[in-house]
Motif scaffolding. Structure first.
Motif, PDB file in Angstrom:
ATOM      1  N   VAL A 249      45.493  41.039  41.749  1.00  0.00           N
ATOM      2  CA  VAL A 249      44.083  41.191  40.766  1.00  0.00           C
ATOM      3  C   VAL A 249      43.703  39.846  39.873  1.00  0.00           C
ATOM      4  O   VAL A 249      44.810  39.209  39.855  1.00  0.00           O
ATOM      5  N   ALA A 250      42.818  39.745  39.344  1.00  0.00           N
ATOM      6  CA  ALA A 250      42.386  38.438  38.830  1.00  0.00           C
ATOM      7  C   ALA A 250      41.226  38.832  37.897  1.00  0.00           C
ATOM      8  O   ALA A 250      40.417  39.919  38.399  1.00  0.00           O
ATOM      9  N   SER A 251      40.916  38.143  36.746  1.00  0.00           N
ATOM     10  CA  SER A 251      39.801  38.203  35.995  1.00  0.00           C
ATOM     11  C   SER A 251      39.218  36.626  35.690  1.00  0.00           C
ATOM     12  O   SER A 251      39.877  35.728  36.016  1.00  0.00           O
ATOM     13  N   GLY A 252      37.967  36.985  35.476  1.00  0.00           N
ATOM     14  CA  GLY A 252      37.461  35.468  35.231  1.00  0.00           C
ATOM     15  C   GLY A 252      36.099  35.269  34.485  1.00  0.00           C
ATOM     16  O   GLY A 252      35.387  36.337  34.043  1.00  0.00           O
ATOM     17  N   ASP A 253      35.697  34.089  34.247  1.00  0.00           N
ATOM     18  CA  ASP A 253      34.318  33.811  33.426  1.00  0.00           C
ATOM     19  C   ASP A 253      34.158  34.521  32.360  1.00  0.00           C
ATOM     20  O   ASP A 253      33.296  35.432  32.377  1.00  0.00           O
TER      21      ASP A 253
ATOM     22  N   LEU B 213      33.908  40.689  31.187  1.00  0.00           N
ATOM     23  CA  LEU B 213      34.912  40.214  32.142  1.00  0.00           C
ATOM     24  C   LEU B 213      34.506  40.297  33.362  1.00  0.00           C
ATOM     25  O   LEU B 213      33.977  41.353  33.766  1.00  0.00           O
ATOM     26  N   LEU B 214      34.740  39.358  34.259  1.00  0.00           N
ATOM     27  CA  LEU B 214      34.605  39.692  35.660  1.00  0.00           C
ATOM     28  C   LEU B 214      35.790  39.864  36.163  1.00  0.00           C
ATOM     29  O   LEU B 214      37.007  39.239  36.062  1.00  0.00           O
ATOM     30  N   LEU B 215      36.083  41.218  36.818  1.00  0.00           N
ATOM     31  CA  LEU B 215      36.919  41.667  37.395  1.00  0.00           C
ATOM     32  C   LEU B 215      37.220  41.740  39.005  1.00  0.00           C
ATOM     33  O   LEU B 215      36.210  41.772  39.616  1.00  0.00           O
TER      34      LEU B 215
ATOM     35  N   ALA C  13      42.686  35.231  32.003  1.00  0.00           N
ATOM     36  CA  ALA C  13      41.397  35.074  32.666  1.00  0.00           C
ATOM     37  C   ALA C  13      41.305  33.479  33.280  1.00  0.00           C
ATOM     38  O   ALA C  13      41.655  32.628  32.721  1.00  0.00           O
ATOM     39  N   CYS C  14      40.682  33.643  34.457  1.00  0.00           N
ATOM     40  CA  CYS C  14      40.478  32.041  35.215  1.00  0.00           C
ATOM     41  C   CYS C  14      39.159  31.731  35.309  1.00  0.00           C
ATOM     42  O   CYS C  14      38.078  32.612  35.364  1.00  0.00           O
TER      43      CYS C  14
END
Length: 518
Positions: free
Chosen positions: A35-39, A45-47, A231-232
């Motif tokens: 999994v990741a989150s970003g921006d 958050l974007l999941l 978060a990336c």
């Protein structure tokens, strides 16, 4: 420590298999690529996740006609007792069974934990922090810069250390998340760097090739740990598409029609379209970044209160073809073009306009290729960098200064070494910015402390103050009065157990374009 322990446990635990779903064709956890989150924004958050029970199989082991529905949850605590947001998302083969969820209704400057479910299957737990309120004045901001992770050249140990960093607001991934080259076997000639583990498949030429390559990289537990921990904010460089591509041109276009990699413009744009689609599917990017044909909106701005504005730039999609045949050496006449483009006119105007409106103490330009002038041996330049378009560098730096902005801090990658220095418009001129070039995660292999060429380059370029040839990443901490950067390295990447070492520490004082030792 609680967050770190939870992430380690989640990633190390065996997958929970309660039943075989009709959505996939074999066994294994559907969340095998993590999994990741970003921006991160102040309120959302974007999941991200991808259903991939067999990452290297066609359609990742999913039934191509399946449209499974995932449940997602965001919580204020790692035990998921206080749910802040939840919902469902349907995924399909059209977007590589990837999920991009904009989880809204969150509070600024807060830590959140998130996960996905598919029936009885539960994903690893991820963690992210929302951005501050735009009018707030944060006391500090901590973030990482990293990229260039060639899977063949070593183990992603640096990502394991990055995952363990505390109080990180975001990771800027400057690009080269994958390498598009055909896989090699240990001892096989050709290519660059060692072969510690082989890339799956041949050279990426179609959407299925790129998807498979991302899935292989994202099966790595150290990369998964880092993407789950922080978060990336991702960007791309060249290898997400093709080595040293420029604008609408393949690497070989304009150099030699007989080059084995030469391809017509239409064919290259089809390749770029496939590459951008695969990159978007594999990254924690918002729907606004979904590609449209062979184009994608990758440049964007992130506001961290009145402390810092992060301008993510795209130095590939709108640039001119590299001058001088893209061969390092003496500058040819084409380098002097006054209309040379690195960002393209629209992106350049967007950056200057947004920076002029900013109230932040720090302007940070997050980009890919070295901005600093750098003279090589025999008075040469590297035309793939900003040295190939000095007029574009001059417009950028003078445009920022003309708007009354403090000198920016520039974050860079691409060249598989760590560098730090001051950025004049031209050699010998006054400094207009400070630049930190992060080394690679693995690309180039173990490396060394220095090289004969780097020693000569430091002597030839007095505005460049630091070089190191180990693998690793940069840790930055911004405060109202200063920004401090630490170059963190691992002793080796050809073995998976190397410890973390610091190789340089520098400070920039607010309002000054001067690099100081910490």
């Amino acid at each position: 420590m609680q967050r770190r322990a939870l992430l380690r446990a989640a990633l190390a635990a065996p997958p929970l298999i309660l039943a075989t779903s009709a959505a996939w064709t074999g066994g294994g956890t559907p969340f095998a690529t993590g999994v990741a989150s970003g921006d991160p924004w102040p309120d959302s958050l974007l999941l991200w996740t991808r259903l991939a029970p067999q990452p290297l199989a066609p359609f990742f082991g999913m039934a191509p006609e399946a449209t499974p529905e995932l449940t997602w949850e965001v919580a204020e605590d790692p035990s998921f007792r206080r749910i802040a947001a939840a919902g469902q998302v349907v995924v399909s083969a059209a977007e590589g069974f990837s999920a991009h969820v904009e989880a809204g209704g969150l509070r600024p400057s807060r830590d959140y934990w998130y996960r996905f479910r598919l029936g009885g299957e539960v994903s690893p737990t991820g963690h992210a922090r929302t951005a501050p309120d735009p009018v707030s004045r944060p006391e500090r901001l901590r973030f990482l810069t990293a990229g260039c992770q060639h899977i063949e050249h070593g183990w992603f140990t640096a990502w394991r250390h990055a995952a363990a960093e505390e109080a990180i607001d975001f990771v800027f991934h400057y690009g080269d998340y994958i390498y598009e080259y055909a896989g090699r076997q240990p001892g096989q000639p050709g290519g660059f760097g060692p072969v510690v583990r082989s890339a799956a498949g041949g050279k990426c030429r179609a959407l299925a090739d790129y998807r498979r390559r991302y899935a292989q990289y994202q099966s790595d537990p150290d990369l998964q740990a880092a993407m789950a921990a922080h978060a990336c904010i991702p960007s791309f460089d060249d290898h997400e598409v093709e080595n040293n591509w420029a604008g609408e041109q393949s690497e070989a276009d304009g150099r030699s029609a007989r080059h084995p990699m030469a391809m017509p413009r239409e064919e290259f744009l089809a390749l770029r379209e496939a590459a951008f689609q695969a990159w978007w599917e594999a990254m924690p990017l918002r729907p606004a970044q979904r590609p449209r044909g062979a184009g994608i909106l990758a440049h964007r701005r992130f506001r961290y209160g009145r402390l810092l504005d992060l301008h993510v730039l795209d130095t590939r999609q709108y640039r001119d073809d590299q001058p001088c045949g893209d061969v390092n050496g003496p500058a040819c006449a084409e380098v002097a073009r006054p209309d040379a483009q690195m960002l393209g006119a629209a992106q350049e105007a967007w950056l200057l306009e947004n920076a002029a409106r900013s109230e932040a103490r720090w302007q940070v330009l997050a980009q890919q290729v070295m901005l600093m002038p750098r003279r090589l041996a025999n008075d040469g330049i590297a035309p793939d960098k900003w040295d190939g378009a000095p007029a574009a560098r001059q417009r950028l730096l003078e445009g920022l200064a003309a708007r009354g902005l403090a000198p920016p801090v520039v974050l860079t990658g691409d060249i598989h070494n760590a560098w730090a220095g001051e950025v004049p418009v031209a050699e010998g001129g006054p400094s207009r910015a400070v630049e930190f070039v992060a080394t690679s995660i693995t690309s180039g292999g173990d490396g060394t402390e220095t090289t004969p060429g780097a020693t000569a380059a430091l002597a030839r370029n007095p505005h460049i103050r630091f070089f190191n040839n180990r693998r690793g990443y940069c840790l930055h901490e911004a405060r109202p009065d200063r920004l401090e950067t630490v170059f963190r390295a691992v002793a080796a990447v050809t073995r998976p157990d190397a410890g973390r070492e610091d190789r340089g520490r520098f400070v920039v004082e607010a309002g000054r374009a001067e690099l100081l030792p910490a």
